[in-house]
Scaffold this motif. Structure first.
Motif, PDB file in Angstrom:
ATOM      1  N   UNK A 155       7.423  13.951 -11.090  1.00 13.40           N
ATOM      2  CA  UNK A 155       8.313  14.166 -12.240  1.00 13.40           C
ATOM      3  C   UNK A 155       7.589  14.435 -13.556  1.00 13.40           C
ATOM      4  N   UNK A 156       6.276  14.478 -13.493  1.00 10.84           N
ATOM      5  CA  UNK A 156       5.549  14.837 -14.721  1.00 10.84           C
ATOM      6  C   UNK A 156       5.750  16.324 -15.028  1.00 10.84           C
ATOM      7  N   UNK A 157       5.511  16.662 -16.290  1.00 13.17           N
ATOM      8  CA  UNK A 157       5.566  18.065 -16.707  1.00 13.17           C
ATOM      9  C   UNK A 157       4.550  18.860 -15.877  1.00 13.17           C
ATOM     10  N   UNK A 158       4.944  19.964 -15.293  1.00 12.90           N
ATOM     11  CA  UNK A 158       4.009  20.775 -14.496  1.00 12.90           C
ATOM     12  C   UNK A 158       4.368  22.238 -14.675  1.00 12.90           C
ATOM     13  N   UNK A 159       4.341  22.980 -13.560  1.00 12.32           N
ATOM     14  CA  UNK A 159       4.788  24.372 -13.632  1.00 12.32           C
ATOM     15  C   UNK A 159       6.276  24.398 -13.986  1.00 12.32           C
ATOM     16  N   UNK A 160       6.980  23.332 -13.577  1.00 11.06           N
ATOM     17  CA  UNK A 160       8.374  23.155 -14.015  1.00 11.06           C
ATOM     18  C   UNK A 160       8.389  22.112 -15.125  1.00 11.06           C
ATOM     19  N   UNK A 166       0.823  -1.207   0.000  1.00 12.05           N
ATOM     20  CA  UNK A 166       0.000   0.000   0.000  1.00 12.05           C
ATOM     21  C   UNK A 166       0.860   1.262   0.000  1.00 12.05           C
ATOM     22  N   UNK A 167       1.816   1.302   0.921  1.00 10.48           N
ATOM     23  CA  UNK A 167       2.655   2.493   1.011  1.00 10.48           C
ATOM     24  C   UNK A 167       3.585   2.610  -0.199  1.00 10.48           C
ATOM     25  N   UNK A 168       4.083   1.425  -0.647  1.00  8.74           N
ATOM     26  CA  UNK A 168       4.958   1.422  -1.825  1.00  8.74           C
ATOM     27  C   UNK A 168       4.227   1.985  -3.034  1.00  8.74           C
ATOM     28  N   UNK A 169       3.008   1.505  -3.263  1.00  8.45           N
ATOM     29  CA  UNK A 169       2.223   1.983  -4.406  1.00  8.45           C
ATOM     30  C   UNK A 169       1.966   3.481  -4.307  1.00  8.45           C
ATOM     31  N   UNK A 170       1.622   3.913  -3.078  1.00 13.09           N
ATOM     32  CA  UNK A 170       1.356   5.348  -2.893  1.00 13.09           C
ATOM     33  C   UNK A 170       2.609   6.155  -3.203  1.00 13.09           C
ATOM     34  N   UNK A 171       3.754   5.651  -2.725  1.00 13.77           N
ATOM     35  CA  UNK A 171       5.001   6.367  -2.966  1.00 13.77           C
ATOM     36  C   UNK A 171       5.272   6.481  -4.468  1.00 13.77           C
ATOM     37  N   UNK A 172       5.172   5.358  -5.209  1.00 15.55           N
ATOM     38  CA  UNK A 172       5.505   5.401  -6.638  1.00 15.55           C
ATOM     39  C   UNK A 172       4.519   6.255  -7.432  1.00 15.55           C
ATOM     40  N   UNK A 173       3.262   6.237  -7.022  1.00 16.69           N
ATOM     41  CA  UNK A 173       2.278   7.128  -7.660  1.00 16.69           C
ATOM     42  C   UNK A 173       2.710   8.576  -7.503  1.00 16.69           C
ATOM     43  N   UNK A 174       3.042   8.885  -6.244  1.00 17.47           N
ATOM     44  CA  UNK A 174       3.458  10.245  -5.913  1.00 17.47           C
ATOM     45  C   UNK A 174       4.735  10.606  -6.674  1.00 17.47           C
ATOM     46  N   UNK A 175       5.704   9.701  -6.614  1.00 20.50           N
ATOM     47  CA  UNK A 175       7.010   9.925  -7.262  1.00 20.50           C
ATOM     48  C   UNK A 175       6.820  10.228  -8.754  1.00 20.50           C
ATOM     49  N   UNK A 176       6.028   9.374  -9.404  1.00 21.02           N
ATOM     50  CA  UNK A 176       5.822   9.566 -10.845  1.00 21.02           C
ATOM     51  C   UNK A 176       5.102  10.877 -11.139  1.00 21.02           C
ATOM     52  N   UNK A 177       4.144  11.242 -10.283  1.00 21.50           N
ATOM     53  CA  UNK A 177       3.432  12.512 -10.504  1.00 21.50           C
ATOM     54  C   UNK A 177       4.381  13.694 -10.356  1.00 21.50           C
ATOM     55  N   UNK A 234      13.719  20.534 -16.194  1.00 25.00           N
ATOM     56  CA  UNK A 234      14.140  21.287 -15.004  1.00 25.00           C
ATOM     57  C   UNK A 234      14.107  20.392 -13.765  1.00 25.00           C
ATOM     58  N   UNK A 235      13.062  19.540 -13.707  1.00 28.31           N
ATOM     59  CA  UNK A 235      12.955  18.655 -12.542  1.00 28.31           C
ATOM     60  C   UNK A 235      14.118  17.663 -12.495  1.00 28.31           C
ATOM     61  N   UNK A 236      14.550  17.186 -13.669  1.00 30.19           N
ATOM     62  CA  UNK A 236      15.680  16.260 -13.686  1.00 30.19           C
ATOM     63  C   UNK A 236      16.954  16.929 -13.186  1.00 30.19           C
ATOM     64  N   UNK A 237      17.127  18.197 -13.553  1.00 33.20           N
ATOM     65  CA  UNK A 237      18.324  18.925 -13.085  1.00 33.20           C
ATOM     66  C   UNK A 237      18.274  19.158 -11.570  1.00 33.20           C
ATOM     67  N   UNK A 238      17.082  19.496 -11.072  1.00 37.03           N
ATOM     68  CA  UNK A 238      16.942  19.669  -9.610  1.00 37.03           C
ATOM     69  C   UNK A 238      17.236  18.341  -8.927  1.00 37.03           C
ATOM     70  N   UNK A 239      16.668  17.254  -9.503  1.00 32.69           N
ATOM     71  CA  UNK A 239      16.874  15.923  -8.913  1.00 32.69           C
ATOM     72  C   UNK A 239      18.359  15.569  -8.909  1.00 32.69           C
ATOM     73  N   UNK A 240      19.061  15.970  -9.959  1.00 26.79           N
ATOM     74  CA  UNK A 240      20.500  15.677 -10.016  1.00 26.79           C
ATOM     75  C   UNK A 240      21.230  16.408  -8.885  1.00 26.79           C
ATOM     76  N   UNK A 241      20.852  17.669  -8.690  1.00 24.09           N
ATOM     77  CA  UNK A 241      21.497  18.443  -7.621  1.00 24.09           C
ATOM     78  C   UNK A 241      21.184  17.831  -6.256  1.00 24.09           C
ATOM     79  N   UNK A 242      19.909  17.472  -6.045  1.00 26.32           N
ATOM     80  CA  UNK A 242      19.520  16.900  -4.751  1.00 26.32           C
ATOM     81  C   UNK A 242      20.196  15.540  -4.542  1.00 26.32           C
ATOM     82  N   UNK A 243      20.339  14.773  -5.620  1.00 20.71           N
ATOM     83  CA  UNK A 243      21.002  13.464  -5.521  1.00 20.71           C
ATOM     84  C   UNK A 243      22.405  13.616  -4.951  1.00 20.71           C
ATOM     85  N   UNK A 244      23.070  14.703  -5.350  1.00 16.71           N
ATOM     86  CA  UNK A 244      24.414  14.928  -4.828  1.00 16.71           C
ATOM     87  C   UNK A 244      24.360  15.371  -3.365  1.00 16.71           C
TER      88      UNK A 244
END
Ligand code: SF4
Ligand code: SF4
Lengths: 111, 348
Positions: free
Chosen positions: A36-41, A23-34, A45-55
């Motif tokens: 990274x979808x195209x939005x206001x960013x 249940x929690x895993x599914x909720x997390x992946x739903x959220x995660x995928x949402x 841009x989201x991939x670049x932010x994610x790269x910075x946060x990954x570091x």
């Protein structure tokens, strides 16, 4: 027993975390995928932010993953390294700004 | 960067047989077969839909030796389509409902009968695409009038430019290629190609300079348009984002760089149902330099001929429309992510 803590192969098994708590895993992946979808960013841009946060969180899986994602989205090497410098600047800035706390403490303690 | 093709260097992957040994061995890297994937979605055997395009490879000779080239093209390749075979193509086209002729190579312009062929083709009233590598226009004074020749015959020019910077472009296509490509694009723009208000279509082809998949085509197009306009005042119509298929020099690159297994599993896990339904082999036939027929240019390089009558001299569109398409593991490149074809992405 595995001989290293991190294994490249484990990234492919990320989705398996739902096997122990669906249940929690599914909720997390739903959220995660949402997220990274195209939005206001844009997703670029989201991939670049994610790269910075990954570091910042120093996750080797995320670094590999978002390096590939940035390459796919046409981000160039200079832009990727600038994103990592943003991480470094914030991290070093965060350390240094605490220097003010140290200075305050010093000033309180010293005559 | 080596200037000799794999074939010239007598490398294992310089032969279709050598490549098939690698591609056929999917068990050892634990991958499902492409046909089993299609079977699971009710698409196997894969059948053609309306065949409207004839892609003709007029020869493997090229002035470049790009690292990713699935043709293993280069200056040392001597396989060139003869005028007789071109005439057979013209006869076949004339009697068929084919609407688009897509000329490719190598550098198709290096075939000594290229111009004759284009002139004959243009009298048939079909759309003609030429896959021009740009640098050929500057390679020798005898090619400098190519842009005007394209314009005269209203050719739709499709040109590769893997990136909007010299570093990544040259790493894939050779030193100095980016600069020459920009010059060639300037010439094409000057005579109206890629400019709004003209009917002269200039599309660019993006394919990743490494072991990763292309991102969203529309986003990449925006980025390319901005960078090329701001940096070099270059304009073009559409960007076609292509996935590199594990064939020939790209296959060799994947293996030598240790990326083969990971790239193949990335292609498999990115399998896209809707892209699978619209792969380009369902709408086209590919003709090799010696007149043999294939389901696509990739199958051509792997020597996987079409089922049934397989030479242009016996071209029969009805029979071809009822064949089963020959598939193998490289096909995963066409169905990954948003899908890939010579016309770019297959879905959003
Ligand atoms: S990719 Fe195109 S330009 Fe490069 S070597 Fe192959 S045929 Fe020539
Ligand atoms: S590689 Fe060729 S035969 Fe295979 S799916 Fe792609 S277009 Fe079709």
């Amino acid at each position: 027993m595995k001989s290293t803590y991190y294994n490249r192969e484990d990234l492919k098994k990320f989705g398996d975390i739902s096997k122990f708590q669906k249940k929690l895993g599914d909720k997390f992946f739903d959220y995660y995928n949402s997220v990274f979808e195209e939005g206001a960013l844009t997703s670029r841009e989201k991939s670049l932010i994610a790269l910075a946060v990954s570091h910042a969180v120093q996750c080797p899986y995320c670094i590999d993953s978002y390096t590939s994602s940035c390459l796919s989205k046409g981000v160039d090497e200079e832009q990727m390294m600038e994103a990592v410098h943003v991480t470094a600047a914030i991290q070093s800035g965060a350390s240094l700004v605490h220097g003010v706390q140290m200075m305050d403490q010093v000033n309180e303690k010293l005559m | 960067m080596s200037f000799a093709t794999l074939k010239r260097q007598e490398r294992r992957l310089g032969s279709p047989e050598g490549q098939m040994v690698v591609l056929d061995d999917s068990d050892s890297i634990c991958l499902p077969s492409f046909s089993s994937k299609l079977e699971a979605i009710g698409l196997y055997p894969l059948l053609p839909m309306r065949i409207d395009t004839l892609q003709i490879n007029v020869g493997k000779m090229c002035n470049q030796v790009c690292k990713h080239c699935h043709v293993d093209a280069g200056p040392d390749r001597k396989e060139i389509m003869t005028r007789e075979t071109m005439q057979l193509c013209l006869d076949a086209i004339q009697e068929s409902s084919i609407e688009t002729i897509d000329l490719t190579g190598g550098a198709p312009e290096m075939n000594p009968d290229f111009r004759w062929f284009v002139e004959e083709l243009s009298q048939l009233g079909k759309e003609i695409i030429v896959r021009c590598n740009l640098t050929i226009i500057l390679a020798n004074p005898k090619y400098s009038d190519l842009p005007a020749f394209y314009k005269k015959h209203n050719i739709h020019v499709v040109s590769s430019l893997p990136y909007f910077s010299a570093k990544r472009t040259d790493a894939q296509r050779g030193d100095g290629v980016f600069e020459k490509s920009i010059k060639a694009l300037e010439i094409l723009n000057t005579i109206g190609y890629g400019k709004q208000g003209t009917n002269l279509k200039l599309d660019l082809v993006y394919n990743p300079s490494g072991a990763f998949l292309p991102g969203n085509q529309a986003d990449l197009e925006l980025e390319f348009k901005k960078k090329l306009k701001d940096g070099y005042s270059i304009e073009f119509d559409n960007l076609l984002a292509l996935t590199n298929l594990p064939v020939s020099r790209y296959l060799e690159y994947l293996i030598n760089s240790g990326n083969y297994e990971e790239y193949m599993s990335e292609l498999v896990s990115a399998f896209n149902l809707s892209a699978a339904a619209s792969v380009m082999c369902r709408n086209m036939i590919s003709v090799g330099w010696n007149g043999y027929l294939y389901d696509c240019d990739f199958n051509q390089m792997l020597e996987l001929k079409v089922q049934g009558a397989n030479h242009i001299s016996e071209f029969d569109l009805n029979q071809l429309a009822n064949r089963e398409i020959v598939l193998n593991q490289h096909c995963f490149g066409c169905t990954a992510g948003t899908g890939s074809s010579c016309g770019g992405s297959l879905s959003d």
